[in-house]
Design a protein around this motif. Structure first.
Motif, mmCIF file in Angstrom:
data_model
loop_
_atom_site.group_PDB
_atom_site.id
_atom_site.type_symbol
_atom_site.label_atom_id
_atom_site.label_comp_id
_atom_site.label_asym_id
_atom_site.label_seq_id
_atom_site.Cartn_x
_atom_site.Cartn_y
_atom_site.Cartn_z
ATOM 1 N N ASP A 155 -0.426 7.627 1.945
ATOM 2 C CA ASP A 155 0.104 6.774 3.013
ATOM 3 C C ASP A 155 -0.855 5.605 3.280
ATOM 4 O O ASP A 155 -2.049 5.804 3.505
ATOM 5 C CB ASP A 155 0.282 7.568 4.300
ATOM 6 C CG ASP A 155 1.389 8.614 4.208
ATOM 7 O OD1 ASP A 155 2.064 8.678 3.168
ATOM 8 O OD2 ASP A 155 1.571 9.373 5.191
ATOM 9 N N GLY A 156 -0.304 4.394 3.262
ATOM 10 C CA GLY A 156 -1.093 3.212 3.581
ATOM 11 C C GLY A 156 -1.998 2.716 2.480
ATOM 12 O O GLY A 156 -2.659 1.683 2.643
ATOM 13 N N GLN A 157 -2.044 3.399 1.360
ATOM 14 C CA GLN A 157 -2.959 3.035 0.275
ATOM 15 C C GLN A 157 -2.309 2.026 -0.676
ATOM 16 O O GLN A 157 -1.112 2.097 -0.953
ATOM 17 C CB GLN A 157 -3.366 4.278 -0.515
ATOM 18 C CG GLN A 157 -4.356 4.018 -1.643
ATOM 19 C CD GLN A 157 -4.669 5.276 -2.452
ATOM 20 O OE1 GLN A 157 -3.994 6.296 -2.323
ATOM 21 N NE2 GLN A 157 -5.689 5.207 -3.283
ATOM 22 N N VAL A 158 -3.107 1.088 -1.163
ATOM 23 C CA VAL A 158 -2.663 0.186 -2.232
ATOM 24 C C VAL A 158 -3.661 0.256 -3.381
ATOM 25 O O VAL A 158 -4.852 0.511 -3.180
ATOM 26 C CB VAL A 158 -2.518 -1.275 -1.740
ATOM 27 C CG1 VAL A 158 -1.397 -1.395 -0.727
ATOM 28 C CG2 VAL A 158 -3.830 -1.813 -1.169
ATOM 29 N N LEU A 159 -3.159 0.050 -4.565
ATOM 30 C CA LEU A 159 -3.995 -0.100 -5.754
ATOM 31 C C LEU A 159 -3.936 -1.562 -6.195
ATOM 32 O O LEU A 159 -3.197 -2.362 -5.619
ATOM 33 C CB LEU A 159 -3.517 0.815 -6.876
ATOM 34 C CG LEU A 159 -3.523 2.326 -6.604
ATOM 35 C CD1 LEU A 159 -2.973 3.084 -7.811
ATOM 36 C CD2 LEU A 159 -4.913 2.815 -6.246
ATOM 37 N N GLY A 160 -4.662 -1.893 -7.228
ATOM 38 C CA GLY A 160 -4.677 -3.273 -7.699
ATOM 39 C C GLY A 160 -3.357 -3.727 -8.287
ATOM 40 O O GLY A 160 -3.087 -4.931 -8.358
ATOM 41 N N CYS A 161 -2.523 -2.757 -8.701
ATOM 42 C CA CYS A 161 -1.251 -3.117 -9.329
ATOM 43 C C CYS A 161 -0.059 -2.405 -8.692
ATOM 44 O O CYS A 161 1.072 -2.617 -9.109
ATOM 45 C CB CYS A 161 -1.300 -2.786 -10.823
ATOM 46 S SG CYS A 161 -1.618 -1.028 -11.147
ATOM 47 N N GLU A 162 -0.293 -1.553 -7.682
ATOM 48 C CA GLU A 162 0.795 -0.812 -7.042
ATOM 49 C C GLU A 162 0.756 -1.016 -5.540
ATOM 50 O O GLU A 162 -0.268 -0.790 -4.886
ATOM 51 C CB GLU A 162 0.687 0.682 -7.374
ATOM 52 C CG GLU A 162 0.996 0.990 -8.824
ATOM 53 C CD GLU A 162 1.158 2.471 -9.071
ATOM 54 O OE1 GLU A 162 1.587 3.193 -8.156
ATOM 55 O OE2 GLU A 162 0.832 2.916 -10.183
ATOM 56 N N PHE A 163 1.901 -1.431 -5.000
ATOM 57 C CA PHE A 163 1.977 -1.840 -3.600
ATOM 58 C C PHE A 163 3.178 -1.215 -2.881
ATOM 59 O O PHE A 163 3.694 -1.789 -1.921
ATOM 60 C CB PHE A 163 2.052 -3.368 -3.518
ATOM 61 C CG PHE A 163 0.998 -4.067 -4.329
ATOM 62 C CD1 PHE A 163 -0.282 -4.203 -3.852
ATOM 63 C CD2 PHE A 163 1.295 -4.576 -5.594
ATOM 64 C CE1 PHE A 163 -1.264 -4.840 -4.595
ATOM 65 C CE2 PHE A 163 0.330 -5.215 -6.355
ATOM 66 C CZ PHE A 163 -0.956 -5.337 -5.845
ATOM 67 N N HIS A 164 3.616 -0.057 -3.322
ATOM 68 C CA HIS A 164 4.816 0.558 -2.754
ATOM 69 C C HIS A 164 4.709 0.743 -1.240
ATOM 70 O O HIS A 164 5.685 0.550 -0.510
ATOM 71 C CB HIS A 164 5.075 1.918 -3.412
ATOM 72 C CG HIS A 164 5.434 1.835 -4.860
ATOM 73 N ND1 HIS A 164 6.703 1.512 -5.293
ATOM 74 C CD2 HIS A 164 4.693 2.017 -5.980
ATOM 75 C CE1 HIS A 164 6.741 1.501 -6.609
ATOM 76 N NE2 HIS A 164 5.533 1.799 -7.058
ATOM 77 N N THR A 165 3.541 1.136 -0.761
ATOM 78 C CA THR A 165 3.406 1.449 0.666
ATOM 79 C C THR A 165 3.604 0.220 1.547
ATOM 80 O O THR A 165 4.059 0.349 2.694
ATOM 81 C CB THR A 165 2.026 2.059 0.956
ATOM 82 O OG1 THR A 165 1.005 1.154 0.531
ATOM 83 C CG2 THR A 165 1.853 3.388 0.241
ATOM 84 N N VAL A 166 3.269 -0.966 1.046
ATOM 85 C CA VAL A 166 3.487 -2.180 1.835
ATOM 86 C C VAL A 166 4.841 -2.813 1.510
ATOM 87 O O VAL A 166 5.512 -3.350 2.400
ATOM 88 C CB VAL A 166 2.349 -3.194 1.615
ATOM 89 C CG1 VAL A 166 1.068 -2.689 2.250
ATOM 90 C CG2 VAL A 166 2.118 -3.508 0.136
ATOM 91 N N TYR A 167 5.235 -2.749 0.265
ATOM 92 C CA TYR A 167 6.507 -3.355 -0.130
ATOM 93 C C TYR A 167 7.684 -2.700 0.594
ATOM 94 O O TYR A 167 8.625 -3.383 1.011
ATOM 95 C CB TYR A 167 6.693 -3.233 -1.643
ATOM 96 C CG TYR A 167 7.830 -4.064 -2.183
ATOM 97 C CD1 TYR A 167 7.630 -5.396 -2.535
ATOM 98 C CD2 TYR A 167 9.099 -3.515 -2.348
ATOM 99 C CE1 TYR A 167 8.673 -6.164 -3.032
ATOM 100 C CE2 TYR A 167 10.139 -4.281 -2.837
ATOM 101 C CZ TYR A 167 9.929 -5.607 -3.180
ATOM 102 O OH TYR A 167 10.973 -6.365 -3.660
ATOM 103 N N ASP A 168 7.605 -1.397 0.774
ATOM 104 C CA ASP A 168 8.715 -0.660 1.401
ATOM 105 C C ASP A 168 8.879 -0.976 2.880
ATOM 106 O O ASP A 168 9.928 -0.685 3.462
ATOM 107 C CB ASP A 168 8.516 0.844 1.203
ATOM 108 C CG ASP A 168 8.716 1.267 -0.243
ATOM 109 O OD1 ASP A 168 9.191 0.447 -1.046
ATOM 110 O OD2 ASP A 168 8.383 2.424 -0.571
#
Length: 333
Positions: A155-168
């Motif tokens: 929850d709330g985490q982003v990686l350098g290439c994955e942004f599902h938690t913010v995009y959603d």
């Protein structure tokens, strides 16, 4: 101060009784990892290796190298994931930073005037601070959302290439706050969501508006696509790092570009740097399938070097289609 979950390391060693263990960690944690390695050797009288090559993320594992070292366990330190392990041997070891965000949060309030709904995000080292920050902002009168974890993300985490938690949650918030000092990750959030974003740096107590930097990076990414459009021969690079080897994607791009009349060479590299690419003089432009941030984050190349999202947009243009908003997506792989 960064704190590594040493207890988990010793529990795993006690449980598995390995003869050989391997540690790998990002550059900022190598010194602390060395200290743990020495204690492991002394306590258990086993061989412990530190892989000191650069480690760029949860995708950058060293299973094959550890196998060559006859390792029974690999401790991958500092890149938190929703997974506790990768395969049978690689154990994910968290590292947390106990620094306070209280002072920088006070400074952030004036920047947030005019916004009512805030999305929070961060990297692994500060995940344990998300709820504390959320309560502070709610007490200050804001609506606060933390995106649910998905795939490798908590929850709330982003990686350098994955942004599902913010995009959603992008359509439910007015602005994003990134907790931490990594503009690398915060810029990715801004590019993926197309929302305003402020980075709260608790070390220098700064509130940083990243919009101008994000705009500049987007312009450079677009320019690289249009430069690559005129390339006669394209080189598609397959990353040799374990979690970055997208061979099937590289083959797919090769076939699609050849169908559009382009010459294509397949190239394999571990380190994608200008010095290596400069020797490949017969290639006019490159597409690298290893890590999208290599192409987007200001690396200096003499020729265009596209990421997968940029390559997809290039193909669309070559087919006569319109330019795509290629980075506004939850994953850049």
């Amino acid at each position: 101060m960064l704190r590594i979950d040493e207890e988990k390391i010793f529990i795993e060693i006690e449980r598995r009784r390995p003869k050989v263990v391997v540690f790998n960690a990002p550059s900022g944690l190598l010194s602390k990892t060395q200290d743990i390695l020495m204690r492991v050797q002394e306590k258990y009288n086993i061989d412990a290796y530190l892989i000191a090559d650069p480690c760029y993320g949860i995708c950058d594992t060293f299973n094959h190298d550890a196998q060559r070292l006859n390792a029974d366990i690999i401790f991958h330190i500092g890149h938190t994931s929703s997974m506790d392990k990768i395969g049978d041997k690689t154990i994910i070891i968290d590292a947390y930073d106990d620094i306070s965000f209280n002072e920088v949060l006070q400074k952030a309030i004036p920047y947030l005037k005019g916004y009512s709904a805030i999305g929070l995000c961060t990297i692994s080292q500060h995940l344990h601070k998300l709820n504390e920050v959320k309560h502070f902002l709610e007490d200050s009168g804001f609506k606060v959302l933390i995106g649910k974890g998905k795939g490798r993300l908590r929850d709330g985490q982003v990686l350098g290439c994955e942004f599902h938690t913010v995009y959603d949650i992008k359509d439910l918030v007015d602005v994003f706050l990134f907790l931490g000092q990594s503009s690398f990750h915060a810029i990715g959030v801004g590019l993926s969501t197309n929302k305003p974003i402020f980075m709260l740096d608790p070390y220098f107590q700064e509130v940083i508006n990243l919009q101008q930097i994000i705009s500049e990076k987007m312009k450079k990414a677009i320019l690289a696509i249009y430069k690559a459009r005129d390339a006669n021969c394209l080189g598609i690079i397959i990353g040799l790092r374990e979690g970055q080897m997208l061979l099937n994607k590289a083959i797919d791009l090769k076939k699609r570009l050849e169908n559009l009349g382009k010459k294509v060479q397949l190239i394999a590299l571990r380190e994608i740097i200008n010095e290596r690419l400069a020797e490949l003089q017969k290639v006019d432009a490159f597409i690298q399938t290893a890590c999208p941030r290599i192409s987007i984050d200001g690396y200096t190349f003499n020729k265009p070097v596209l990421s997968i999202p940029q390559a997809e947009s290039l193909i669309q243009i070559l087919m006569g289609g319109e330019f795509q908003d290629f980075l506004k997506k939850p994953s850049w792989l």
